[in-house]
Motif scaffolding. Sequence first.
Motif, mmCIF file in Angstrom:
data_model
loop_
_atom_site.group_PDB
_atom_site.id
_atom_site.type_symbol
_atom_site.label_atom_id
_atom_site.label_comp_id
_atom_site.label_asym_id
_atom_site.label_seq_id
_atom_site.Cartn_x
_atom_site.Cartn_y
_atom_site.Cartn_z
ATOM 1 N N UNK A 134 0.807 -1.221 0.000
ATOM 2 C CA UNK A 134 0.000 0.000 0.000
ATOM 3 C C UNK A 134 0.840 1.271 0.000
ATOM 4 N N UNK A 135 2.127 1.138 0.319
ATOM 5 C CA UNK A 135 2.989 2.302 0.472
ATOM 6 C C UNK A 135 3.232 2.674 1.918
ATOM 7 N N UNK B 236 3.386 6.470 5.461
ATOM 8 C CA UNK B 236 4.479 6.236 4.518
ATOM 9 C C UNK B 236 5.801 6.833 4.979
ATOM 10 N N UNK B 237 5.739 7.888 5.796
ATOM 11 C CA UNK B 237 6.977 8.483 6.310
ATOM 12 C C UNK B 237 7.366 7.934 7.677
ATOM 13 N N UNK B 238 6.546 7.046 8.222
ATOM 14 C CA UNK B 238 6.886 6.376 9.468
ATOM 15 C C UNK B 238 6.671 7.181 10.726
ATOM 16 N N UNK B 239 6.007 8.314 10.644
ATOM 17 C CA UNK B 239 5.913 9.189 11.810
ATOM 18 C C UNK B 239 4.624 9.042 12.613
ATOM 19 N N UNK B 240 3.623 8.319 12.059
ATOM 20 C CA UNK B 240 2.358 8.160 12.775
ATOM 21 C C UNK B 240 1.845 6.732 12.640
ATOM 22 N N UNK B 241 1.163 6.267 13.666
ATOM 23 C CA UNK B 241 0.561 4.939 13.649
ATOM 24 C C UNK B 241 -0.755 4.985 12.880
ATOM 25 N N UNK C 36 15.741 -0.316 7.765
ATOM 26 C CA UNK C 36 16.169 0.753 6.866
ATOM 27 C C UNK C 36 15.325 0.692 5.594
ATOM 28 N N UNK C 37 14.697 1.826 5.238
ATOM 29 C CA UNK C 37 13.852 1.890 4.043
ATOM 30 C C UNK C 37 14.173 3.155 3.258
ATOM 31 N N UNK C 38 14.274 3.018 1.938
ATOM 32 C CA UNK C 38 14.519 4.147 1.042
ATOM 33 C C UNK C 38 13.240 4.984 0.932
ATOM 34 N N UNK C 39 13.356 6.294 1.152
ATOM 35 C CA UNK C 39 12.195 7.186 1.070
ATOM 36 C C UNK C 39 12.453 8.348 0.120
ATOM 37 N N UNK C 40 13.243 8.123 -0.915
ATOM 38 C CA UNK C 40 13.497 9.171 -1.888
ATOM 39 C C UNK C 40 14.756 9.949 -1.579
ATOM 40 N N UNK C 41 14.621 11.119 -0.960
ATOM 41 C CA UNK C 41 15.788 11.942 -0.636
ATOM 42 C C UNK C 41 16.422 11.546 0.697
ATOM 43 N N UNK C 42 15.772 10.663 1.419
ATOM 44 C CA UNK C 42 16.283 10.276 2.731
ATOM 45 C C UNK C 42 15.964 8.811 3.000
ATOM 46 N N UNK C 43 16.585 8.277 4.033
ATOM 47 C CA UNK C 43 16.290 6.929 4.507
ATOM 48 C C UNK C 43 15.491 7.018 5.802
ATOM 49 N N UNK D 268 11.971 6.354 15.233
ATOM 50 C CA UNK D 268 12.048 6.549 13.786
ATOM 51 C C UNK D 268 12.899 7.791 13.516
ATOM 52 N N UNK D 269 13.876 7.634 12.618
ATOM 53 C CA UNK D 269 14.782 8.731 12.267
ATOM 54 C C UNK D 269 14.848 8.864 10.753
ATOM 55 N N UNK D 270 14.772 10.074 10.247
ATOM 56 C CA UNK D 270 14.977 10.349 8.824
ATOM 57 C C UNK D 270 16.411 10.845 8.632
ATOM 58 N N UNK D 271 17.185 10.113 7.837
ATOM 59 C CA UNK D 271 18.585 10.467 7.620
ATOM 60 C C UNK D 271 18.786 10.796 6.143
ATOM 61 N N UNK D 272 19.228 12.021 5.810
ATOM 62 C CA UNK D 272 19.453 12.385 4.410
ATOM 63 C C UNK D 272 20.421 11.422 3.728
ATOM 64 N N UNK D 273 20.188 11.150 2.462
ATOM 65 C CA UNK D 273 21.027 10.202 1.755
ATOM 66 C C UNK D 273 22.477 10.655 1.651
ATOM 67 N N UNK D 274 22.686 11.984 1.571
ATOM 68 C CA UNK D 274 24.066 12.450 1.424
ATOM 69 C C UNK D 274 24.902 12.210 2.673
ATOM 70 N N UNK D 275 24.254 11.826 3.774
ATOM 71 C CA UNK D 275 25.010 11.456 4.978
ATOM 72 C C UNK D 275 25.896 10.239 4.710
ATOM 73 N N UNK D 276 25.448 9.378 3.788
ATOM 74 C CA UNK D 276 26.143 8.119 3.534
ATOM 75 C C UNK D 276 26.904 8.094 2.207
#
Length: 378
Positions: free
Chosen positions: A45-46, A121-126, A344-351, A364-372
């Motif tokens: 479902x996303x 989809x962004x993991x921030x709410x149940x 770990x899940x890919x969410x476009x501009x961040x993980x 839940x943490x959003x980490x920008x892709x450029x961190x890695x």
Amino acid sequence: MAFLVDQLVFSPNDIDLQYSPLRQSIQADTYVLGAFNPGLTRLPSGNLLIMIRVAEAINQPIIGETIHAIRWDAERGYHLDTYPLNSVNAADPRKFQLLGNTYKVMALTSLSWLLPVELTADGTQVVRIHYDKIIAPQRTYQEYGVEDARITKIDDTYYMTTCSVSSERHSTTLYTSTDGLTYTLNGIILDHQNKDMVFFEGKINGRFFALTRPLGDLYFATRPESPYYAGPSINLAQSPDSLHWKPLDEPFIRARKGTASTMKLGGGTQPILTDEGWLMLYHGVELSGQVGIYRTFWALLDKDDPTKILYLDDKQPVLEANPALIEPIKDQLYLSDVVFTTGLVDAGDYYIVASGECDLACRITHIPKDFFTLSDKQ
């Protein structure tokens, strides 16, 4: 380092124990010791799914001169085993050691089962707690519980590894699903005390690959000039079918002298394929107190040969325990300095990164892709 999205998304207070599998037969008051170490995947479902380890504990494990352990029995269901208090070492409220045995023998004052929770989809709410999809002990090798799910989607199948705990063995078990929510038990795939097994999210040359971490009470000394400590390390294994595994001969990631991983290390997230290689987050433990200090580190592996480590940072952690996150529920805290990253899940501009925080709640943490990225690491 601070990230814009870094929050607790689920805690013991969010669980309704009337749905607990233990309530089927146990005759004792219980509470949620921790809701933590969530496996993470994206549903068709996303939305996201976190598979939470719920450690359910006895309110009063010690009564008079006796102490009790929760155990599941194939015939009697959940019940309490009773031991004389003077026959155990009960210094740890989560478990106790039975004295007088040839080997170190433990019993648990809690039992873990798995609870699927659907997130936005962004993991921030149940979105929904799927009490109808609870995963609980169903075989004798799970009599002390099912722990620490890791979920990897390969082609059209979700593969979920878990740790099954019993007097028979301490093993890695596999569940599979076609929808990411309803899982079938496939049995034991790694035997005694091989924890933190995580599948790579994709096959390499037609074969499954996985991180493993064998444990034991005995390790042999490294040579005096070795850069590594003796002790638990992350290894690699491969399989033709996800059920039969062959360990690779060479060691992989080991605890290195001069770093914050002086005690042990182990697999964290499922390695996912990026443009630069396989990205994996893992935990390193610094020797401190009874449990140690758990931090999250990262490594990048060659996409065609994962035994080749392109980059590894075992000094500067990606994540550390964050006391500010736990502050609202600090009265339930029984550990500190522990972050245990498990998804770990890919969410476009961040993980999107899922972790257990202090063995108590889900983070839940959003980490920008450029961190890695490697461009600024060379």
